[in-house]
Motif scaffolding. Structure first.
Motif, short mmCIF file in Angstrom:
data_model
loop_
_atom_site.label_atom_id
_atom_site.label_comp_id
_atom_site.label_asym_id
_atom_site.label_seq_id
_atom_site.Cartn_x
_atom_site.Cartn_y
_atom_site.Cartn_z
N LEU A 138 -2.12 -4.97 -10.91
CA LEU A 138 -0.87 -4.49 -10.30
C LEU A 138 -0.84 -2.97 -10.22
O LEU A 138 -0.35 -2.40 -9.23
CB LEU A 138 0.32 -5.01 -11.11
N LEU A 139 -1.36 -2.28 -11.24
CA LEU A 139 -1.41 -0.83 -11.20
C LEU A 139 -2.34 -0.36 -10.09
O LEU A 139 -2.04 0.60 -9.36
CB LEU A 139 -1.86 -0.27 -12.56
N ARG A 140 -3.47 -1.04 -9.94
CA ARG A 140 -4.43 -0.67 -8.89
C ARG A 140 -3.80 -0.84 -7.51
O ARG A 140 -3.94 0.03 -6.64
CB ARG A 140 -5.68 -1.54 -9.03
N GLN A 141 -3.07 -1.94 -7.32
CA GLN A 141 -2.39 -2.16 -6.03
C GLN A 141 -1.35 -1.08 -5.77
O GLN A 141 -1.21 -0.60 -4.64
CB GLN A 141 -1.72 -3.54 -6.04
N LEU A 142 -0.61 -0.71 -6.82
CA LEU A 142 0.41 0.33 -6.67
C LEU A 142 -0.22 1.65 -6.26
O LEU A 142 0.26 2.32 -5.33
CB LEU A 142 1.17 0.49 -7.99
N LEU A 143 -1.29 2.05 -6.94
CA LEU A 143 -1.94 3.31 -6.63
C LEU A 143 -2.49 3.32 -5.20
O LEU A 143 -2.37 4.32 -4.48
CB LEU A 143 -3.06 3.59 -7.63
N LEU A 144 -3.07 2.20 -4.79
CA LEU A 144 -3.60 2.12 -3.42
C LEU A 144 -2.48 2.25 -2.39
O LEU A 144 -2.66 2.87 -1.34
CB LEU A 144 -4.35 0.80 -3.22
N SER A 145 -1.30 1.68 -2.70
CA SER A 145 -0.17 1.80 -1.78
C SER A 145 0.31 3.25 -1.67
O SER A 145 0.96 3.62 -0.69
CB SER A 145 0.98 0.91 -2.24
N LEU A 146 -0.01 4.04 -2.69
CA LEU A 146 0.36 5.47 -2.68
C LEU A 146 -0.77 6.34 -2.13
O LEU A 146 -0.69 7.56 -2.16
CB LEU A 146 0.70 5.92 -4.11
N GLY A 147 -1.84 5.69 -1.65
CA GLY A 147 -2.96 6.42 -1.09
C GLY A 147 -3.89 6.99 -2.15
O GLY A 147 -4.62 7.95 -1.89
N LEU A 148 -3.89 6.39 -3.34
CA LEU A 148 -4.72 6.89 -4.45
C LEU A 148 -5.78 5.86 -4.81
O LEU A 148 -5.49 4.66 -4.88
CB LEU A 148 -3.85 7.19 -5.67
N ASN A 149 -6.99 6.32 -5.03
CA ASN A 149 -8.09 5.41 -5.35
C ASN A 149 -8.77 5.83 -6.65
O ASN A 149 -9.98 5.73 -6.80
CB ASN A 149 -9.11 5.39 -4.21
N THR A 150 -7.98 6.31 -7.60
CA THR A 150 -8.52 6.76 -8.88
C THR A 150 -9.01 5.57 -9.68
O THR A 150 -8.28 4.59 -9.84
CB THR A 150 -7.44 7.51 -9.69
N PRO A 151 -10.24 5.61 -10.20
CA PRO A 151 -10.76 4.49 -10.99
C PRO A 151 -9.90 4.26 -12.24
O PRO A 151 -9.40 5.19 -12.86
CB PRO A 151 -12.17 4.95 -11.37
N ILE A 152 -9.75 2.97 -12.59
CA ILE A 152 -8.99 2.59 -13.78
C ILE A 152 -9.92 1.93 -14.78
O ILE A 152 -10.66 1.00 -14.44
CB ILE A 152 -7.85 1.61 -13.42
N GLU A 153 -9.90 2.41 -16.01
CA GLU A 153 -10.64 1.76 -17.11
C GLU A 153 -9.60 1.16 -18.05
O GLU A 153 -8.80 1.88 -18.64
CB GLU A 153 -11.52 2.75 -17.85
N ALA A 154 -9.60 -0.16 -18.16
CA ALA A 154 -8.56 -0.86 -18.92
C ALA A 154 -9.12 -1.46 -20.20
O ALA A 154 -10.21 -2.04 -20.19
CB ALA A 154 -7.94 -1.95 -18.04
#
Length: 255
Positions: free
Chosen positions: A124-140
């Motif tokens: 869900l965080l990845r989807q949110l960031l993409l909707s904001l035009g951000l593609n920062t890698p996430i390490e969970a």
């Protein structure tokens, strides 16, 4: 730049703390209250450890985000210039084990699998960031904070940080961190802007005002033993003193 913000107590926990002092909670209500309290203590511990290490990063805690009509909670985020570290923080105590996708406390009490919770939050965080035009890698990762926690049968490649690994993990982040730019600050500002202050899933006991114990509780010893005089309130049990103005504001906030 290092910005550390201690996670605020969730409103639900504050409400339950107040109610628990003024009425007897049922066994189920008390268990839920203690689990919330223990979880918050785990977040405080992890944030405290993060604050004691150096590095260029931003730390956000206890976020409640709604995106595409779905609400999800983030226990902790560490934002560096090149990567976002997402943590599902658990303060479990005792012996646990994994069996496929199921998570158990010994001998065999099934609990919600924190790894599945982590995957949902990360997606869900990845989807949110993409909707904001951000593609920062996430390490969970799921991070377990209690020193008396043991997990059996965890695959070697599981995204898990055990209590004795936390310090080295945070040190690794600091060693890799480079100077932050405005990009990280913009991400943090946007997440804080989207943060909701109240959960739609609060579980509060039913109560009537008439059944609650009345009186002023001492903030030091938690006894109903505060008396006032000459602008000062004093606890007759432990001797704690504070101004009448402080006491009144504290009572207004609780009410």
């Amino acid at each position: 730049m290092k910005a550390i913000v201690l996670p605020p107590k969730p409103k639900e926990l504050l409400l339950l703390e107040s109610l628990s002092k003024r009425k007897k909670l049922s066994a189920e209500e008390n268990r839920y209250f203690l689990n919330l309290k223990k979880g918050h203590e785990g977040e405080l511990l992890f944030t405290d450890l993060a604050s004691k290490t150096e590095g260029d990063r931003l730390v956000l805690n206890n976020l409640l985000i709604e995106h595409n009509q779905t609400t999800f909670q983030i226990d902790c985020l560490i934002l560096t210039e090149t990567r976002i570290f997402l943590y599902e923080v658990k303060n479990f105590e005792g012996d646990f084990y994994l069996e496929g996708d199921k998570f158990y406390k010994k001998p065999r009490r099934e609990l919600n699998n924190p790894l599945l919770q982590l995957n949902r939050t990360a997606s869900l965080l990845r989807q949110l960031l993409l909707s904001l035009g951000l593609n920062t890698p996430i390490e969970a990762n799921v991070v377990f904070t209690h020193p008396a926690f043991t997990l059996y049968q965890a695959p070697l490649d599981s995204p898990i940080i055990f209590p004795n690994q936390i310090t080295n993990h945070l040190r690794m982040i600091n060693n890799q961190a480079i100077k932050l730019t405005n990009k990280s600050e913009r991400i943090a500002a946007k997440l804080l802007q989207l943060n909701k202050t109240e959960s739609p899933h609060q579980r509060l006991p039913s109560f009537r005002y008439e059944e609650l114990q009345k009186g002023i509780i001492c903030p030091a010893c938690r006894m109903f033993s505060m008396v006032s005089g000459r602008g000062i309130c004093k606890c007759e049990s432990c001797g704690h003193k504070e101004s009448v103005a402080t006491t009144v504001l504290r009572q207004v906030e609780e009410f």
